[in-house]
Write an enzyme that holds these catalytic residues in place. Structure first.
Site, PDB file in Angstrom:
ATOM      1  N   ASP A 194      31.096  40.184  36.113  1.00  0.00           N
ATOM      2  CA  ASP A 194      31.073  41.630  36.354  1.00  0.00           C
ATOM      3  C   ASP A 194      30.665  42.464  35.140  1.00  0.00           C
ATOM      4  OD1 ASP A 194      33.233  41.957  39.039  1.00  0.00           O
ATOM      5  OD2 ASP A 194      33.135  40.093  37.887  1.00  0.00           O
ATOM      6  N   ASN A 236      30.120  47.128  39.072  1.00  0.00           N
ATOM      7  CA  ASN A 236      30.786  48.104  38.217  1.00  0.00           C
ATOM      8  C   ASN A 236      29.900  48.555  37.054  1.00  0.00           C
ATOM      9  OD1 ASN A 236      33.493  48.190  39.443  1.00  0.00           O
ATOM     10  ND2 ASN A 236      33.590  46.045  38.819  1.00  0.00           N
ATOM     11  N   HIS A 257      33.078  47.143  45.193  1.00  0.00           N
ATOM     12  CA  HIS A 257      32.711  48.445  44.628  1.00  0.00           C
ATOM     13  C   HIS A 257      31.242  48.800  44.856  1.00  0.00           C
ATOM     14  CE1 HIS A 257      36.511  49.352  42.685  1.00  0.00           C
ATOM     15  NE2 HIS A 257      36.546  48.124  42.187  1.00  0.00           N
ATOM     16  N   HIS A 285      33.295  36.692  45.456  1.00  0.00           N
ATOM     17  CA  HIS A 285      33.944  37.864  44.869  1.00  0.00           C
ATOM     18  C   HIS A 285      35.325  38.000  45.482  1.00  0.00           C
ATOM     19  CE1 HIS A 285      33.436  41.505  42.465  1.00  0.00           C
ATOM     20  NE2 HIS A 285      34.129  42.152  43.384  1.00  0.00           N
ATOM     21  N   HIS A 314      35.161  39.295  40.194  1.00  0.00           N
ATOM     22  CA  HIS A 314      36.071  40.323  40.684  1.00  0.00           C
ATOM     23  C   HIS A 314      37.276  40.589  39.795  1.00  0.00           C
ATOM     24  CE1 HIS A 314      38.325  43.017  43.285  1.00  0.00           C
ATOM     25  NE2 HIS A 314      39.337  42.192  43.304  1.00  0.00           N
ATOM     26  N   HIS A 341      37.812  40.141  36.613  1.00  0.00           N
ATOM     27  CA  HIS A 341      37.465  40.539  35.245  1.00  0.00           C
ATOM     28  C   HIS A 341      38.187  39.705  34.186  1.00  0.00           C
ATOM     29  CE1 HIS A 341      35.899  44.866  36.321  1.00  0.00           C
ATOM     30  NE2 HIS A 341      35.582  43.956  37.217  1.00  0.00           N
TER      31      HIS A 341
END
Length: 267
Positions: free
Chosen positions: A8, A40, A68, A153, A178, A180
């Site tokens: 990400d 993101n 997102h 994800h 997803h 992080h």
């Protein structure tokens, strides 16, 4: 054939790290194809056409996403016009966009398929079964190329691991995004699929999953909502490097990397 899959990308710190790191990483590891999760990448939430163009211009070949993807509403008008930009394949069919893409590697000109899936455990939205649809789509993509990379994800590690074993021997790699937070369980599964539960975040690590840490700490203490701002400190590149046999799509090796700016000089 070396394929780099980037976790990400968060905001301008993540994009800046890509600009600094990718030329050296591509050269050092002889990368032929590159995939990055960009949901993101615009201000820490969502993605825009301009950000997609910026990342594609850096040499990234395919852009994956997740929950997102629609945070920046303007992307609704562009997602069908950017073939390299994916939203999860198991999203409702009425949504715009696509869940898979087939590109061509730089040097060997081998076709590389990318499939984007969303897990369902602890994830919001009306999502279809990633196991059934994922298997069907991998089998369809393999009719065009044996090299298939799957971005799963999701939140739950158990669901990601189950998807990895479900697609073992069919996908070249099944790697997670997803959370992080990078996991160190990268390995080859019994039938030749490279796996990692979560690649981690490409962005600021002096943070709570990319957000200014003080705001998150106060939210946990007070239980009150607070404004999230993308952090800036300690940007890092998180990725996995998968070596794939282009003849049969089996992974030969998988290595995880988490590079800070100070590490780039040694590449």
């Amino acid at each position: 054939m070396k394929i780099l899959v980037i976790g990400d990308v968060v905001g301008s710190p993540g994009r800046s790290m890509l600009k600094k790191a990718l030329p050296a990483v591509f050269r050092r590891h002889d990368v032929e194809y590159c995939i990055a999760n960009v949901e993101n990448a615009a201000g820490g939430f969502g993605v825009t056409k301009e950000v997609c163009d910026e990342i594609l211009d850096l040499g990234v070949d395919c852009l994956t996403s997740g929950n997102h993807i629609w945070d920046k509403r303007e992307i609704l008008g562009w997602v069908d016009l950017i073939p390299q930009l994916l939203r999860p394949h198991n999203y409702p069919k009425a949504q715009p966009g696509r869940g898979s893409h087939v590109g061509v590697s730089r040097r060997s000109k081998v076709k590389v398929a990318t499939l984007n899936l969303s897990c369902r455990v602890f994830m919001n939205g009306a999502l279809d079964d990633p196991f059934t649809l994922g298997l069907e789509e991998v089998e369809r993509l393999r009719q065009e190329t044996p090299v298939v990379i799957v971005d799963i994800h999701g939140e739950a590690t158990s669901e990601k691991q189950a998807l990895g074993f479900h697609l073992d021997g069919l996908a070249s790699a099944v790697v997670g995004t997803h959370t992080h937070v990078p996991t160190c369980d990268h390995r080859l599964l019994p039938r030749g699929t490279a796996y990692c539960t979560d690649i981690g975040m490409t962005g600021p690590y002096d943070s709570v999953i990319g957000v200014e840490k003080d705001a998150i700490v106060q939210r946990f203490i007070s239980g009150m909502p607070s404004r999230f701002e993308t952090a800036k400190g300690d940007p890092r590149l998180a990725a996995v490097l998968v070596d794939v046999d282009p003849a049969n799509g089996r992974a030969l090796s998988v290595d995880r990397m988490l590079l800070a700016e100070k590490d780039l000089g040694s590449l």
